[in-house]
Design a protein around this motif. Sequence first.
Motif, PDB file in Angstrom:
ATOM      1  N   GLN A 256       0.820  -1.205   0.000  1.00  0.00           N
ATOM      2  CA  GLN A 256       0.000   0.000   0.000  1.00  0.00           C
ATOM      3  C   GLN A 256       0.861   1.266   0.000  1.00  0.00           C
ATOM      4  O   GLN A 256       1.675   1.445  -0.889  1.00  0.00           O
ATOM      5  N   ARG A 257       0.764   2.142   1.003  1.00  0.00           N
ATOM      6  CA  ARG A 257       1.525   3.401   0.921  1.00  0.00           C
ATOM      7  C   ARG A 257       3.032   3.148   1.030  1.00  0.00           C
ATOM      8  O   ARG A 257       3.840   3.989   0.659  1.00  0.00           O
ATOM      9  N   PHE A 258       3.407   1.973   1.515  1.00  0.00           N
ATOM     10  CA  PHE A 258       4.827   1.654   1.616  1.00  0.00           C
ATOM     11  C   PHE A 258       5.252   0.933   0.348  1.00  0.00           C
ATOM     12  O   PHE A 258       5.281  -0.294   0.281  1.00  0.00           O
ATOM     13  N   TRP A 264      14.242  -2.379   8.038  1.00  0.00           N
ATOM     14  CA  TRP A 264      14.134  -3.470   9.006  1.00  0.00           C
ATOM     15  C   TRP A 264      12.995  -4.433   8.698  1.00  0.00           C
ATOM     16  O   TRP A 264      13.057  -5.606   9.055  1.00  0.00           O
ATOM     17  N   ASP A 265      11.972  -3.975   7.964  1.00  0.00           N
ATOM     18  CA  ASP A 265      10.908  -4.885   7.527  1.00  0.00           C
ATOM     19  C   ASP A 265      11.489  -6.102   6.821  1.00  0.00           C
ATOM     20  O   ASP A 265      10.972  -7.219   6.925  1.00  0.00           O
ATOM     21  N   THR A 266      12.569  -5.848   6.068  1.00  0.00           N
ATOM     22  CA  THR A 266      13.062  -6.879   5.155  1.00  0.00           C
ATOM     23  C   THR A 266      13.601  -8.100   5.898  1.00  0.00           C
ATOM     24  O   THR A 266      13.546  -9.217   5.384  1.00  0.00           O
ATOM     25  N   PRO A 300      19.455   3.724   4.220  1.00  0.00           N
ATOM     26  CA  PRO A 300      18.359   4.620   4.582  1.00  0.00           C
ATOM     27  C   PRO A 300      17.107   3.829   4.978  1.00  0.00           C
ATOM     28  O   PRO A 300      16.952   2.666   4.599  1.00  0.00           O
ATOM     29  N   ASN A 301      16.245   4.485   5.698  1.00  0.00           N
ATOM     30  CA  ASN A 301      14.932   3.964   6.113  1.00  0.00           C
ATOM     31  C   ASN A 301      14.235   3.208   4.960  1.00  0.00           C
ATOM     32  O   ASN A 301      13.694   2.129   5.127  1.00  0.00           O
ATOM     33  N   GLY A 302      14.280   3.796   3.785  1.00  0.00           N
ATOM     34  CA  GLY A 302      13.717   3.194   2.579  1.00  0.00           C
ATOM     35  C   GLY A 302      14.423   3.830   1.399  1.00  0.00           C
ATOM     36  O   GLY A 302      15.112   4.837   1.564  1.00  0.00           O
ATOM     37  N   ASN A 309      18.121  11.005   5.460  1.00  0.00           N
ATOM     38  CA  ASN A 309      18.699  11.521   6.714  1.00  0.00           C
ATOM     39  C   ASN A 309      18.581  10.523   7.853  1.00  0.00           C
ATOM     40  O   ASN A 309      18.967  10.804   8.970  1.00  0.00           O
ATOM     41  N   ARG A 310      18.035   9.359   7.562  1.00  0.00           N
ATOM     42  CA  ARG A 310      17.862   8.411   8.665  1.00  0.00           C
ATOM     43  C   ARG A 310      17.894   6.970   8.186  1.00  0.00           C
ATOM     44  O   ARG A 310      17.623   6.673   7.025  1.00  0.00           O
ATOM     45  N   SER A 311      18.229   6.098   9.147  1.00  0.00           N
ATOM     46  CA  SER A 311      18.253   4.673   8.864  1.00  0.00           C
ATOM     47  C   SER A 311      17.065   4.027   9.556  1.00  0.00           C
ATOM     48  O   SER A 311      16.032   4.683   9.776  1.00  0.00           O
ATOM     49  N   GLN A 312      17.192   2.774   9.904  1.00  0.00           N
ATOM     50  CA  GLN A 312      16.202   2.033  10.687  1.00  0.00           C
ATOM     51  C   GLN A 312      16.973   0.996  11.492  1.00  0.00           C
ATOM     52  O   GLN A 312      18.189   0.864  11.328  1.00  0.00           O
ATOM     53  N   PRO A 313      16.316   0.242  12.381  1.00  0.00           N
ATOM     54  CA  PRO A 313      17.068  -0.760  13.145  1.00  0.00           C
ATOM     55  C   PRO A 313      17.987  -1.571  12.230  1.00  0.00           C
ATOM     56  O   PRO A 313      17.533  -2.141  11.232  1.00  0.00           O
ATOM     57  N   PRO A 376      10.206  19.232   9.040  1.00  0.00           N
ATOM     58  CA  PRO A 376       9.262  18.114   9.021  1.00  0.00           C
ATOM     59  C   PRO A 376       9.763  16.988   8.115  1.00  0.00           C
ATOM     60  O   PRO A 376      10.478  17.239   7.143  1.00  0.00           O
ATOM     61  N   ARG A 377       9.370  15.744   8.448  1.00  0.00           N
ATOM     62  CA  ARG A 377       9.649  14.642   7.519  1.00  0.00           C
ATOM     63  C   ARG A 377       8.863  14.915   6.231  1.00  0.00           C
ATOM     64  O   ARG A 377       7.637  15.135   6.306  1.00  0.00           O
ATOM     65  N   PRO A 378       9.494  14.887   5.078  1.00  0.00           N
ATOM     66  CA  PRO A 378       8.765  15.195   3.844  1.00  0.00           C
ATOM     67  C   PRO A 378       7.527  14.330   3.635  1.00  0.00           C
ATOM     68  O   PRO A 378       6.496  14.822   3.179  1.00  0.00           O
ATOM     69  N   GLU A 379       7.610  13.049   4.022  1.00  0.00           N
ATOM     70  CA  GLU A 379       6.482  12.134   3.778  1.00  0.00           C
ATOM     71  C   GLU A 379       5.394  12.276   4.834  1.00  0.00           C
ATOM     72  O   GLU A 379       4.323  11.673   4.688  1.00  0.00           O
ATOM     73  N   SER A 380       5.656  13.048   5.878  1.00  0.00           N
ATOM     74  CA  SER A 380       4.646  13.288   6.917  1.00  0.00           C
ATOM     75  C   SER A 380       4.648  14.769   7.266  1.00  0.00           C
ATOM     76  O   SER A 380       4.484  15.159   8.421  1.00  0.00           O
ATOM     77  N   SER A 417      13.819   4.720  14.585  1.00  0.00           N
ATOM     78  CA  SER A 417      13.752   3.557  15.477  1.00  0.00           C
ATOM     79  C   SER A 417      12.857   2.464  14.930  1.00  0.00           C
ATOM     80  O   SER A 417      12.832   1.354  15.450  1.00  0.00           O
ATOM     81  N   GLY A 418      12.083   2.783  13.897  1.00  0.00           N
ATOM     82  CA  GLY A 418      11.080   1.843  13.404  1.00  0.00           C
ATOM     83  C   GLY A 418       9.827   1.868  14.252  1.00  0.00           C
ATOM     84  O   GLY A 418       8.792   1.377  13.847  1.00  0.00           O
ATOM     85  N   HIS A 419       9.911   2.474  15.446  1.00  0.00           N
ATOM     86  CA  HIS A 419       8.770   2.533  16.360  1.00  0.00           C
ATOM     87  C   HIS A 419       8.212   3.957  16.344  1.00  0.00           C
ATOM     88  O   HIS A 419       8.332   4.710  17.326  1.00  0.00           O
ATOM     89  N   ASP A 420       7.641   4.310  15.225  1.00  0.00           N
ATOM     90  CA  ASP A 420       7.084   5.652  15.119  1.00  0.00           C
ATOM     91  C   ASP A 420       5.556   5.519  15.125  1.00  0.00           C
ATOM     92  O   ASP A 420       5.001   5.090  14.141  1.00  0.00           O
ATOM     93  N   PHE A 421       4.939   5.830  16.257  1.00  0.00           N
ATOM     94  CA  PHE A 421       5.537   6.450  17.434  1.00  0.00           C
ATOM     95  C   PHE A 421       5.141   5.651  18.679  1.00  0.00           C
ATOM     96  O   PHE A 421       4.080   5.049  18.704  1.00  0.00           O
TER      97      PHE A 421
HETATM   98  O1  LIG Z   1       6.350  -0.894   7.229  1.00  0.00           O
HETATM   99  C1  LIG Z   1       7.135   0.191   6.857  1.00  0.00           C
HETATM  100  C2  LIG Z   1       7.365   1.117   8.018  1.00  0.00           C
HETATM  101  O2  LIG Z   1       6.127   1.722   8.342  1.00  0.00           O
HETATM  102  C3  LIG Z   1       6.110   2.603   9.455  1.00  0.00           C
HETATM  103  O3  LIG Z   1       6.995   3.670   9.338  1.00  0.00           O
HETATM  104  C4  LIG Z   1       7.095   4.328   8.086  1.00  0.00           C
HETATM  105  O4  LIG Z   1       6.120   5.336   7.982  1.00  0.00           O
HETATM  106  C5  LIG Z   1       6.386   6.582   8.631  1.00  0.00           C
HETATM  107  C6  LIG Z   1       5.316   7.555   8.243  1.00  0.00           C
HETATM  108  O5  LIG Z   1       5.182   7.676   6.884  1.00  0.00           O
HETATM  109  C7  LIG Z   1       7.768   7.091   8.270  1.00  0.00           C
HETATM  110  O6  LIG Z   1       8.039   8.320   8.851  1.00  0.00           O
HETATM  111  C8  LIG Z   1       8.770   6.066   8.716  1.00  0.00           C
HETATM  112  O7  LIG Z   1      10.059   6.546   8.520  1.00  0.00           O
HETATM  113  C9  LIG Z   1       8.500   4.823   7.891  1.00  0.00           C
HETATM  114  O8  LIG Z   1       9.431   3.821   8.193  1.00  0.00           O
HETATM  115  C10 LIG Z   1       6.545   1.803  10.666  1.00  0.00           C
HETATM  116  O9  LIG Z   1       6.463   2.571  11.835  1.00  0.00           O
HETATM  117  C11 LIG Z   1       7.955   1.274  10.465  1.00  0.00           C
HETATM  118  O10 LIG Z   1       8.349   0.498  11.577  1.00  0.00           O
HETATM  119  C12 LIG Z   1       7.977   0.384   9.230  1.00  0.00           C
HETATM  120  O11 LIG Z   1       9.286   0.037   8.945  1.00  0.00           O
END
Ligand SMILES: OC[C@H]1O[C@H](O[C@H]2O[C@H](CO)[C@@H](O)[C@H](O)[C@H]2O)[C@H](O)[C@@H](O)[C@@H]1O
Length: 871
Positions: A256-258, A264-266, A300-302, A309-313, A376-380, A417-421
Amino acid sequence: MRLPIAPTLASAAVFVARQQTAPTEATAGVNNTIIPFEPAPLPQAHCTSPIYCPGPLLQAVQLSGLFNDSKEFVDRATLKPVEQVVAAFAALGDGSGRNVTYSELQTFVDENFAEVGGELVAADLGEEFVPDPKFLNNVTDEVVRLWITQVHSYWPLLARTTNTSALIDASPSTSTDDSPSPTASDATPTSTDSNIASTGSASVSGRALNDTAASLQASQQVAAETPQSNDSDALMMATSSFIPFKSPRTFVVPGQRFRELYYWDTYFVILGLLRSQLSSVALGMLENFADLVEQFGFIPNGNRLYYLNRSQPPMLTQMVDVYLNYTGDATILSRLLPLLEREWEWWNINRTIEITSPYSNRTYNVSHYDVDTSAPRPESYFVDWQTVELAGKEQGLQFTDEEKARLYADIASAAESGHDFSLQRWSRQPSFIGDLAEPVSDVSGTPTRRQDDSADTEATSTADTPTTATIPAAVSTSRALRYLNTAKQIPVDLNAILYKNEMALARFHNITYLPAQSGNSSSADAGNSTSPSPLAANATLVELWSSRAAARREAILDLHWNAELLSFADYNLTSSLRSTRWSASSLWPFWAGILPNEFTADNQTKEERGALLQSAFAGVRYLIDRYNGSLSTTLAATNQQWDFPNVWAPHTQIAIDALRALPQDLVRAGGVAKPAPNGTFELIPAASVREDNVTDAEPTRLTQLGVSSADQLPLQPLASNLNASSHSDEALIGQTSPDSGLQYVGVAPSNVGNASSDTELWTDTLIRSLANRFVASSLCSWYATGGQLNLSTQAGRDRWPPQPVPAGTSDTGTTAAASPGQMFEKYSQTSIAAAGAGGEYQVQVGFGWTNGVSIYLSAEYGDILQEPVCA
Ligand SMILES: OC[C@H]1O[C@H](O[C@H]2O[C@H](CO)[C@@H](O)[C@H](O)[C@H]2O)[C@H](O)[C@@H](O)[C@@H]1O
C-alpha cells in the motif's frame, strides 16, 4: 488521492493560514485560500531536492491539504525536468512562494506531477515461485494450511522491480563501485583498525553523512512523456524521489503506501521468503542493501531520497546471517562482509555516544537514534508541521527555533527507530504519560488508559515547556508528540541488535570460504574472478569484533538490565534511569543471546537458575493469559501505533526467537510452566524502583510489567459472547466489564494451541502460545475481511462459511481482485480479529513482515498451530 477539498484538511488549511503573518484571502473561499508560507522551512544538508525536500515548494503542497497523506505527493515523479517544475512553482503567487492559492497549486500539481508509483513495476517471480512450497507439508491443521497457502501466494503481489523504461540512470556515481562516494566510512577506520576508542563517540558536527542528495538527483531522472505532446519521441528528463539500485532486482515491498524497499521490515520478509523457496528474491534484497551501503555508507529507512537523513534498526547483518544459515551460501560474504562492517562504522560514528553509568560509574559507548534534521519529515510534512508550529497556538508551548529543530529531530529519530511512534518509549519522562485525553478508539469503545494516574497530578499545566515537561494530563494523544525526546533514550533493542551484529561479524571472519563464482547471482557485483582462491578466516578481525561485542554486552548488562525485576529496559538519559515500564523491546537482548550473570553464576543450583530464568518471562506469560492477542509493543494506551494495544509481527518473532536462544540446559532445569494457583500475575517479579529523578518521589513497588497491580493495566474488553471470546484473567474474574456490563468469567486462554505433553517445557508453552496467537490474529483478521477457505469437509465449511468482503476493504493495496482477505501491518492485543489502529496514517495492508512472520511460524511450528477461534 486528490481530495476535492476534504473538509477536515481544507478547513485545517484555512485554519493554518490564519495563523500566519503572510497576507491571506481566506475569506474569499477555499479555492482562494492562501497556502501558509511562514515560517519557511530551514534548508537541510541531507535532503536538498527543491521538490522532495523541505523548501517552499514542498511546504506549499503539503500544507495545502491537496493530499490526504503527505507521502502521496513525495512519491510522485515529475512530468518535466526539475528546473521547469521549480520555475513553474516560482511563477505562482507573488513569485516568492507567498500568496499561492489552493487552486493555483492544484493546477500546478496536475500539470507537473505523475501518478504515484511509476518508478516501480510488478516483478515476475518466474519459475522460482511454486504454489506449493515444501513447508506446507509441515502444517497439519487444514484451516491454517489453506490460509497460509494463500498468504504464500501474495508474494507476487508484493514483488516489485525498477521500471527501467521510466528511469534513466544519468548518474555514473550511483552505478559504479569506483565512483567517488564520500561517506561516513570513507573517513573512518575500517575493521583492520583495532583502535576501538578512535571510533567512539560522535557529535552532530562530526556527522560524516555527506551531501550526496544533490548528486543523487541526477540518478533519479525519469523518462516521462510530456502530457502536452503526442510526440512519442518527446521524452524529457524528469525526476523522482526514488533511489534506484545498481541492477533492477526483484524486491518485496511492505504494501500500500509503503511502495518502496524498507530496511528493518526486510529481515522479517526474508524469514518468510526463504521458507517459501524464494531465496533468490531474498538475495536480491541483500544486494540492494549492499548497493545502498556502497552509495551512502549506510542504509536509509527506505530507498527514497527523503529517507536519506535516517536509517532504521540495523538488521542487514542479521539478514545475511539467516540467509547464510538457511542456504549455506557463504560466497555472499565476499561482497557483503566489508559492507556490513562499513554500515557498523556509520552507526558507530553517527549514532554512538559515550555515557557514564550512574549504576557503576563505568563509561561506555552506546548507540541511540538521533537524526540530524530541523524540518518536518517530507512524507509526513503536514502532521509534523502541525505538531511543531501549532504548539504555541494550541498549547501555549512557546518553542524557540532551537527547540523546534530539536523536536523535528526527535520526531525523525522515532521514525528511525522503526517505532514511530511510541509515547512510552520516546517521551521525555515515560513514567509520566498522563491521563491522555483521547480514549483508545479500537477497543470496543472502552477507554483503556492506565489507571495509575498518581503521577499526573502536578502535570496539568498546558503551558509547560518541553525542556521540563512531561506529558500533561490535558494533552490529547495526537499532540503528545510535542513531548518526544527520542535521542535522549538509549534503546535496549538497538544495542542488542548491534551486539548481535558484532558477534555475527566475528563469526563471519572465522569462516574460510570461496568467493562468489561468475554465474552466481551475486557475482555480478562481486567481481569476475574466474579462479577464486579461498578467502581465509582472519583471527585478528575475529578478535576485534569479539571485543567490540564484549564491550557492548557489558554496557547492556549495566545500563539496561534490572536484576531485581529480571528484565531489560531502555535507559533514559534525561532521568538517568532505566525505564520502569515494560515494552517488547525488553526481550531483544535475550534474542541476541545475552544472558545476565544471575543465570550463569554458580552460587545457585542449575534448577534455581532455571526457575529464575522462567521468572524473567513471567510478565510475557501473564500478558498471554490476560489478553486475547499476541504481544503488544508496550502497555501504555496512547493511541500511537507503537503502543498498546498494537501487536506487530516483529515483536512476536523476536519474543519466540528470544525463547529459542536461551541455553537448553537451563531451560530444562527450569522445567514445566510453574503452577499458578492464585493466577499468573503473582509469578511476576517485583521490586522497589525509582521511576524518575525529577521529583522526590519515593521508590515505588513495581512488577516487571511496570505496574504494581493487575488492575493498573489496560482492560481486556469482552465481546458480547462471553463463552466464545473471554478467557482466563484472574485479576478480573468476577468484576463487571464497564463496556458490556457483563461479568468477566474464567475460562481457558483461547488460541494458544495444546500442550504436547504434561512435561512440555515452559519455553515451549510460551512459544506455542505466541505462535498460535499471532497466527490467530492474522488468520482471523484475514477471514473477517473476506478471506475464503475451501475446506475439505462439510463440517469445516460450516465453521468457515464465506464471509462478505466488508465495504471499503476490498482494496488490498496490491491487486484487489486477486485477494479479498487482508493481511495487516499490525494487529491488536485485545481483539483476535481486528487490525491495529492509531498513529498518523490508516492501517496498511499487504503486508510484507506480517506475511513473512506468518509463513515462518507456519513452517517452523506447523505441527502445533491450531484452527483459531475467531469470535
Ligand atoms: O512498514 C514500513 C514502516 O512503516 C512505518 O513507518 C514508516 O512510515 C512513517 C510515516 O510515513 C515514516 O516516517 C517512517 O520513517 C516509515 O518507516 C513503521 O512505523 C515502520 O516500523 C515500518 O518500517
